[in-house]
Motif scaffolding. Structure first.
Motif, mmCIF file in Angstrom:
data_model
loop_
_atom_site.group_PDB
_atom_site.id
_atom_site.type_symbol
_atom_site.label_atom_id
_atom_site.label_comp_id
_atom_site.label_asym_id
_atom_site.label_seq_id
_atom_site.Cartn_x
_atom_site.Cartn_y
_atom_site.Cartn_z
ATOM 1 N N GLU A 47 0.816 -1.205 0.000
ATOM 2 C CA GLU A 47 0.000 0.000 0.000
ATOM 3 C C GLU A 47 0.856 1.265 0.000
ATOM 4 O OE1 GLU A 47 -2.924 -0.005 3.057
ATOM 5 O OE2 GLU A 47 -3.770 -1.956 2.484
ATOM 6 N N LYS A 62 -6.815 2.612 -0.193
ATOM 7 C CA LYS A 62 -7.505 1.479 0.416
ATOM 8 C C LYS A 62 -8.868 1.267 -0.240
ATOM 9 C CE LYS A 62 -5.331 1.613 5.000
ATOM 10 N NZ LYS A 62 -4.867 0.210 5.029
ATOM 11 N N ARG A 66 -10.254 -1.989 -2.284
ATOM 12 C CA ARG A 66 -11.528 -2.640 -1.972
ATOM 13 C C ARG A 66 -12.351 -2.834 -3.240
ATOM 14 N NH1 ARG A 66 -11.376 0.487 2.885
ATOM 15 N NH2 ARG A 66 -12.601 2.160 1.922
ATOM 16 N N GLU A 69 -10.847 -5.738 -4.881
ATOM 17 C CA GLU A 69 -11.174 -6.956 -4.124
ATOM 18 C C GLU A 69 -12.575 -7.434 -4.489
ATOM 19 O OE1 GLU A 69 -11.381 -8.611 0.487
ATOM 20 O OE2 GLU A 69 -11.601 -6.469 0.077
ATOM 21 N N ASP A 75 -6.761 -10.045 -3.475
ATOM 22 C CA ASP A 75 -7.117 -10.869 -2.324
ATOM 23 C C ASP A 75 -6.397 -10.351 -1.090
ATOM 24 O OD1 ASP A 75 -8.885 -12.666 -3.441
ATOM 25 O OD2 ASP A 75 -7.335 -14.133 -3.942
ATOM 26 N N TYR A 76 -6.960 -10.646 0.060
ATOM 27 C CA TYR A 76 -6.298 -10.342 1.328
ATOM 28 C C TYR A 76 -6.051 -11.656 2.054
ATOM 29 C CZ TYR A 76 -7.064 -5.338 0.825
ATOM 30 O OH TYR A 76 -7.026 -4.038 0.379
ATOM 31 N N ARG A 80 -4.012 -9.864 6.231
ATOM 32 C CA ARG A 80 -4.770 -8.733 5.689
ATOM 33 C C ARG A 80 -3.916 -7.836 4.824
ATOM 34 N NH1 ARG A 80 -9.193 -9.424 4.331
ATOM 35 N NH2 ARG A 80 -9.661 -7.191 4.313
ATOM 36 N N ARG A 81 -2.877 -8.403 4.229
ATOM 37 C CA ARG A 81 -2.078 -7.653 3.267
ATOM 38 C C ARG A 81 -2.527 -8.029 1.861
ATOM 39 N NH1 ARG A 81 3.950 -8.181 6.077
ATOM 40 N NH2 ARG A 81 3.472 -6.831 7.869
ATOM 41 N N PRO A 82 -2.692 -7.040 0.984
ATOM 42 C CA PRO A 82 -3.234 -7.320 -0.348
ATOM 43 C C PRO A 82 -2.231 -8.002 -1.267
ATOM 44 C CG PRO A 82 -2.697 -4.988 -0.159
ATOM 45 C CD PRO A 82 -2.478 -5.589 1.207
#
Length: 237
Positions: A47, A62, A66, A69, A75-76, A80-82
């Motif tokens: 990020e 962010k 989303r 996503e 995906d996370y 919770r890291r993309p």
């Protein structure tokens, strides 16, 4: 592509325009990078690096992530890291079969309720795919191809069908773009598109359903081949 290289290229590639929100515009550019294969499936998306590349704060970034996503492109993981999504072929085929059923229904309904103008637009979009490829490149042609399919669904007049199709279509964009680059499959795709258009023009609901069902079955074959080819190319390098 190294993390430094792709963030530098993304910085040069992305010229954010005021006509959209920062989040929507960042999502557009990042989506295109994923479609073009500049961000490989499974690759971490940092990020901080993205925010710096776009010249925006992490709040709209962010939101952009989303959006992607929800489209199945990001995906996370447990932390919770993309990361760039890397669905299995089984998952992709599950989505394709649902999308095939949706498009078959759309074609059937369009034969009953679409206006002549809507069918003429579908015909024109089909013609424009090759023109776009010759004049603007493969990404432009792919967008016209997706517009062609979207116009058929829109011509069904069924709002629930349109919304559901959009969800599956977003999840399949990357692999369908990969498939669209296979020169070997283009003649088959053109013939199948023509069968779809002719069925719509004739208002033959059964033929439209058959043609669209067959087209998505062909897509399954092409996508599996494209994924295998991309994997082999990666292993060779």
């Amino acid at each position: 592509m190294s993390e430094t290289a792709w963030t530098n290229e993304l910085r040069n590639f992305a010229e954010l325009k005021p006509r959209k929100s920062l989040a929507a515009d960042a999502a557009d550019h990042l989506r295109e990078f994923i479609l073009l294969g500049k961000l490989a499936p499974g690759m971490p998306v940092r990020e901080r690096d993205l925010a710096e590349a776009f010249g925006i704060s992490r709040t709209p970034l962010k939101e952009a992530l989303r959006i992607l996503e929800s489209e199945g492109l990001i995906d996370y993981g447990p932390t919770r890291r993309p990361v760039v999504a890397d669905p299995s072929l089984d998952e992709i085929n599950d989505w394709l079969r649902v999308q095939g059923a949706l498009e078959a229904l759309a074609g059937e309904l369009a034969c009953e309720v679409a206006s002549d103008a809507q069918i003429a637009r579908i015909d024109a979009l089909n013609t424009s795919i090759k023109e776009a490829r010759d004049a603007e490149g493969q990404l432009a042609a792919f967008r016209r191809d997706m517009d062609f399919h979207g116009a058929i669904v829109e011509a069904s007049g069924n709002r629930a069908l349109l919304e559901t199709h959009a969800t599956y279509n977003a999840r399949l964009w990357r692999v369908r773009f990969l498939s669209s680059q296979r020169v070997a499959s283009r003649d088959i795709t053109r013939r199948e598109h023509l069968d779809i258009v002719n069925a719509l023009k004739a208002r033959d609901a059964a033929a439209a359903r058959r043609a669209l069902t067959q087209h998505l079955r062909t897509a399954e074959i092409n996508i599996a081949a494209a994924i295998a080819e991309a994997k082999a190319e990666t292993e060779d390098t």
